[in-house]
Design a protein around this motif. Structure first.
Motif, PDB file in Angstrom:
ATOM      1  N   ARG A 258     -25.399  47.839  -1.416  1.00  9.51           N
ATOM      2  CA  ARG A 258     -24.896  46.982  -2.490  1.00  9.51           C
ATOM      3  C   ARG A 258     -23.698  46.139  -2.044  1.00  9.51           C
ATOM      4  O   ARG A 258     -23.006  45.560  -2.862  1.00  9.51           O
ATOM      5  CB  ARG A 258     -24.543  47.834  -3.704  1.00  9.51           C
ATOM      6  N   VAL A 259     -23.491  46.081  -0.714  1.00  6.33           N
ATOM      7  CA  VAL A 259     -22.427  45.255  -0.142  1.00  6.33           C
ATOM      8  C   VAL A 259     -23.090  44.053   0.534  1.00  6.33           C
ATOM      9  O   VAL A 259     -23.968  44.217   1.376  1.00  6.33           O
ATOM     10  CB  VAL A 259     -21.589  46.033   0.889  1.00  6.33           C
TER      11      VAL A 259
ATOM     12  N   LEU B 292     -19.476  33.743  -5.869  1.00  9.09           N
ATOM     13  CA  LEU B 292     -19.247  34.215  -7.241  1.00  9.09           C
ATOM     14  C   LEU B 292     -20.497  33.990  -8.087  1.00  9.09           C
ATOM     15  O   LEU B 292     -20.894  34.857  -8.868  1.00  9.09           O
ATOM     16  CB  LEU B 292     -18.033  33.517  -7.849  1.00  9.09           C
ATOM     17  N   ARG B 293     -21.133  32.843  -7.905  1.00 14.78           N
ATOM     18  CA  ARG B 293     -22.380  32.560  -8.620  1.00 14.78           C
ATOM     19  C   ARG B 293     -23.462  33.565  -8.199  1.00 14.78           C
ATOM     20  O   ARG B 293     -24.212  34.063  -9.041  1.00 14.78           O
ATOM     21  CB  ARG B 293     -22.848  31.133  -8.349  1.00 14.78           C
TER      22      ARG B 293
ATOM     23  N   HIS C  68     -26.942  38.243  -9.380  1.00 18.20           N
ATOM     24  CA  HIS C  68     -27.488  39.436  -8.726  1.00 18.20           C
ATOM     25  C   HIS C  68     -26.630  40.659  -9.065  1.00 18.20           C
ATOM     26  O   HIS C  68     -25.828  41.113  -8.248  1.00 18.20           O
ATOM     27  CB  HIS C  68     -27.554  39.242  -7.217  1.00 18.20           C
ATOM     28  N   PRO C  69     -26.793  41.203 -10.251  1.00 18.49           N
ATOM     29  CA  PRO C  69     -25.970  42.353 -10.653  1.00 18.49           C
ATOM     30  C   PRO C  69     -26.207  43.597  -9.791  1.00 18.49           C
ATOM     31  O   PRO C  69     -25.385  44.513  -9.800  1.00 18.49           O
ATOM     32  CB  PRO C  69     -26.372  42.591 -12.105  1.00 18.49           C
TER      33      PRO C  69
ATOM     34  N   GLU D  72     -23.083  44.797  -5.604  1.00 18.82           N
ATOM     35  CA  GLU D  72     -21.797  45.237  -6.159  1.00 18.82           C
ATOM     36  C   GLU D  72     -20.637  44.366  -5.716  1.00 18.82           C
ATOM     37  O   GLU D  72     -19.730  44.077  -6.480  1.00 18.82           O
ATOM     38  CB  GLU D  72     -21.534  46.695  -5.765  1.00 18.82           C
ATOM     39  N   THR D  73     -20.652  43.966  -4.453  1.00 13.79           N
ATOM     40  CA  THR D  73     -19.485  43.315  -3.882  1.00 13.79           C
ATOM     41  C   THR D  73     -19.897  42.434  -2.713  1.00 13.79           C
ATOM     42  O   THR D  73     -20.946  42.653  -2.108  1.00 13.79           O
ATOM     43  CB  THR D  73     -18.457  44.382  -3.444  1.00 13.79           C
ATOM     44  N   THR D  74     -19.078  41.449  -2.421  1.00 17.74           N
ATOM     45  CA  THR D  74     -19.331  40.557  -1.288  1.00 17.74           C
ATOM     46  C   THR D  74     -18.114  40.506  -0.390  1.00 17.74           C
ATOM     47  O   THR D  74     -16.983  40.381  -0.871  1.00 17.74           O
ATOM     48  CB  THR D  74     -19.642  39.119  -1.763  1.00 17.74           C
ATOM     49  N   LEU D  75     -18.367  40.578   0.907  1.00 20.63           N
ATOM     50  CA  LEU D  75     -17.348  40.261   1.903  1.00 20.63           C
ATOM     51  C   LEU D  75     -17.668  38.856   2.388  1.00 20.63           C
ATOM     52  O   LEU D  75     -18.676  38.637   3.055  1.00 20.63           O
ATOM     53  CB  LEU D  75     -17.376  41.253   3.064  1.00 20.63           C
TER      54      LEU D  75
END
Length: 183
Positions: free
Chosen positions: A35-36, A57-58, A63-64, A67-70
């Motif tokens: 989820r990363v 951010l979009r 894409h719920p 979880e998170t983006t680097l």
């Protein structure tokens, strides 16, 4: 390095430093559950990076399950002071997009330096990464994670103690090995 190598270096840093040293007790679950998102930006200007940030951010909005983006940006803001100044523009973008309180952005940089510390102080390594990056986090997820932790206020103090015990030389060598191993 190409984008794949940059992603591999960043993933290894996350696995060995952030998770391996338990700097973030919430990261392992998200990485294991895939989820990363590792997004390597080709931005070569602050404006291009802000556009890339808006796209990420979009992406998170659409894409719920992520979880998170680097958002890794090796081609722009390699100078820490410029990077640190840029964080105000990041906050401004969140406000402009009316996403303040929905997302937050954590900062990581190869030369990260907390206010009041020396450039080579070991505690800076809690936020030192192989490349400049912006970590996009869902605010609600952060709140749930913090609420589920027995003592979230102790995390930064524990991390500083771990970094001090390892020492700046050891931590610098770890980062260099991660980068060299993927070159």
């Amino acid at each position: 390095m190409d984008k794949l190598q940059i992603e591999q270096v960043s993933r290894q840093w996350l696995e060995e430093i952030v998770i391996g040293l338990n700097l973030c007790p919430f990261a392992r679950r998200e990485l294991v559950n895939n989820r990363v998102r590792f997004a390597v930006s080709e931005a070569d200007s602050e404006e291009a990076l802000l556009r890339g940030l808006q796209e990420e951010l979009r992406f998170l909005e659409e894409h719920p399950d992520t979880e998170t983006t680097l958002l890794i940006h090796p081609g722009v803001l390699t100078d820490f002071d410029e990077y640190n100044d840029f964080l105000a523009a990041v906050d401004g973008l969140l406000q402009l997009l009316e996403l303040e309180g929905i997302y937050q952005v954590a900062s990581f940089h190869p030369d990260y330096r907390f206010a009041g510390t020396g450039a080579e102080d070991a505690e800076n390594y809690t936020n030192r990464s192989p490349y400049p990056m912006l970590h996009l986090l869902r605010e609600a997820s952060v709140e749930r994670a913090v609420d589920s932790h027995p003592n979230p206020d102790a995390i930064p103090e524990r991390n500083i103690a771990v970094m001090a015990e390892l020492g700046a030389d050891d931590l610098r060598q770890r980062l260099a090995r991660i980068i060299a191993g993927n070159a």
